[in-house]
Design an enzyme around this catalytic site. Structure first.
Site, short mmCIF file in Angstrom:
data_model
loop_
_atom_site.label_atom_id
_atom_site.label_comp_id
_atom_site.label_asym_id
_atom_site.label_seq_id
_atom_site.Cartn_x
_atom_site.Cartn_y
_atom_site.Cartn_z
N ASN A 1 41.69 2.26 6.60
CA ASN A 1 41.50 3.30 5.11
C ASN A 1 39.40 3.68 5.60
O ASN A 1 38.78 2.43 6.17
CB ASN A 1 40.78 2.46 4.44
CG ASN A 1 40.59 2.93 3.19
OD1 ASN A 1 40.88 4.25 2.90
ND2 ASN A 1 40.31 2.41 2.00
N TRP A 2 39.33 5.15 5.92
CA TRP A 2 38.29 5.32 6.67
C TRP A 2 37.36 5.95 5.22
O TRP A 2 36.41 6.29 5.41
CB TRP A 2 38.56 7.10 7.26
CG TRP A 2 39.51 6.94 8.04
CD1 TRP A 2 39.42 5.23 9.03
CD2 TRP A 2 39.15 7.88 9.72
NE1 TRP A 2 40.52 5.99 10.43
CE2 TRP A 2 40.13 7.16 10.83
CE3 TRP A 2 39.35 9.00 9.74
CZ2 TRP A 2 40.88 7.71 12.12
CZ3 TRP A 2 39.72 9.94 10.47
CH2 TRP A 2 40.58 9.26 12.08
N HIS B 1 44.43 0.75 -4.90
CA HIS B 1 43.29 0.52 -3.79
C HIS B 1 41.66 -0.21 -4.39
O HIS B 1 41.49 0.87 -5.80
CB HIS B 1 42.22 1.33 -2.89
CG HIS B 1 41.31 0.69 -2.22
ND1 HIS B 1 39.55 0.31 -2.58
CD2 HIS B 1 41.16 0.14 -0.68
CE1 HIS B 1 39.22 -0.92 -1.25
NE2 HIS B 1 40.24 -0.44 0.07
N GLU C 1 38.31 0.09 -5.30
CA GLU C 1 37.92 0.64 -5.17
C GLU C 1 38.10 1.90 -6.54
O GLU C 1 37.85 2.84 -7.18
CB GLU C 1 37.59 1.78 -4.00
CG GLU C 1 35.98 0.75 -3.53
CD GLU C 1 36.09 0.67 -2.31
OE1 GLU C 1 35.73 0.27 -1.33
OE2 GLU C 1 36.69 1.83 -1.50
N GLU D 1 43.51 -8.33 -1.32
CA GLU D 1 42.77 -7.26 -0.64
C GLU D 1 41.23 -8.31 -1.67
O GLU D 1 41.68 -8.18 -2.98
CB GLU D 1 42.53 -6.24 -1.09
CG GLU D 1 42.86 -5.30 -1.95
CD GLU D 1 41.93 -3.63 -1.79
OE1 GLU D 1 41.86 -3.61 -1.39
OE2 GLU D 1 42.69 -3.14 -3.13
N GLY E 1 33.73 -5.15 2.08
CA GLY E 1 32.14 -4.39 2.65
C GLY E 1 30.81 -5.75 2.70
O GLY E 1 29.49 -5.10 2.18
N SER F 1 38.09 -7.33 4.84
CA SER F 1 36.91 -7.83 5.85
C SER F 1 36.94 -8.47 7.40
O SER F 1 36.64 -9.51 7.34
CB SER F 1 35.88 -8.35 5.19
OG SER F 1 34.89 -7.71 4.37
N GLY G 1 38.89 -1.64 6.56
CA GLY G 1 37.86 -0.91 6.21
C GLY G 1 36.92 -0.72 6.80
O GLY G 1 36.73 0.32 8.16
N GLY G 2 35.41 -1.36 7.24
CA GLY G 2 34.37 -0.50 8.19
C GLY G 2 35.27 -0.59 9.92
O GLY G 2 34.62 -0.22 10.93
#
Length: 256
Positions: free
Chosen positions: A11-12, A97, A99, A169, A175, A215, A236-237
């Site tokens: 997931n960018w 998600h 977010e 998640e 993050g 993460s 993610g990251g």
């Protein structure tokens, strides 16, 4: 050993211009584009989806989106629909998600409409659930996850359910650098599989892949991916740099 094929999805988020995305996609194609042991999906921002998709052509890396609207078309400024995503050969879409739930008000009911629309249009939903830090500390984790799963998958039938990918998640671990312990992650994954068994049957629940989305990095991936009910990761990251993402795919391929 589980018969479920491991899946690593990147997931960018709101990162990478179209040119940046193409460069990363090309690096991934060179490194992992021909391997078939692990399913791989990348989910660029909307502006980069079509160009990244073209860069992935001929490889085994699949294309996904980060969100979509449940209607096929209409006066929904700023939104995209499932038919639009299918037209540029997307195969997956992230829905619900944390977010989106936290910053944009996506409710369980709204996410449910999106899940149903995705399935109707042959898009595989990566359906996200998970608790906040306050919910975890108050002991409400399983109750929160149960509500999200049941409401988010309402109206999904047994035949469709096997196409759904669930991503757990823990919101407090996204993050932040914090990671749920392996035991904490496996506990919730097993609980989700139990819920899927009640909703759809044991054979269906055993087909559904449940990803860990808190993460995951190359350092902790082997231990997490070795768990019975953890079938991959929503990354993610670590998905924003080819080397770390490739290492996660390699780690998933090494699980026996």
């Amino acid at each position: 050993m589980s018969s479920r094929k491991k899946l690593i999805a990147g997931n960018w988020k709101m990162n990478k211009t179209s040119a940046d995305g193409v460069a990363l996609a090309r690096d991934l194609v060179v490194a992992i584009g021909k391997q078939a042991e692990v399913d791989v999906v990348v989910c660029p921002p909307f502006t980069a989806i079509e160009s990244v998709g073209k860069a992935l052509e001929g490889s085994n890396v699949r294309l996904g989106a980060q969100n979509m609207h449940h209607e096929a078309s209409g006066a929904f400024t700023g939104e995209v629909s499932a038919p639009m995503l299918r037209a540029i050969f997307a195969t997956h879409v992230i829905l619900g998600h944390s977010e989106r739930r936290t910053f944009f008000g996506d409710t369980d009911e709204f996410v449910n409409k999106k899940v149903l629309a995705a399935l109707k249009n042959q898009l595989r939903p990566i359906f996200c659930v998970g608790e906040t830090l306050a919910e975890r500390e108050s002991g409400a984790t399983l109750k929160v996850v149960q509500t999200q799963v049941e409401r988010g998958l309402e109206g999904v039938n047994r035949d469709q359910a096997a196409s759904v990918i669930v991503a757990y998640e823990p919101v407090w671990a996204i993050g932040t650098g914090k990671v749920a312990t392996t035991e904490q992650a496996q506990e919730v994954h097993a609980f989700i599989r139990g819920l899927l068994t009640k909703l759809f049957s044991e054979p269906v629940a055993q087909k559904v892949r449940i990803l860990y989305g808190g993460s995951m990095k190359p350092a902790n991936a082997p231990e997490l991916l070795a768990q019975k009910d953890i079938d991959g990761g929503l990354i993610g990251g670590a998905a924003l740099e080819a080397r770390s993402f490739v290492e996660l795919v390699t780690a998933a391929a090494a699980v026996k």
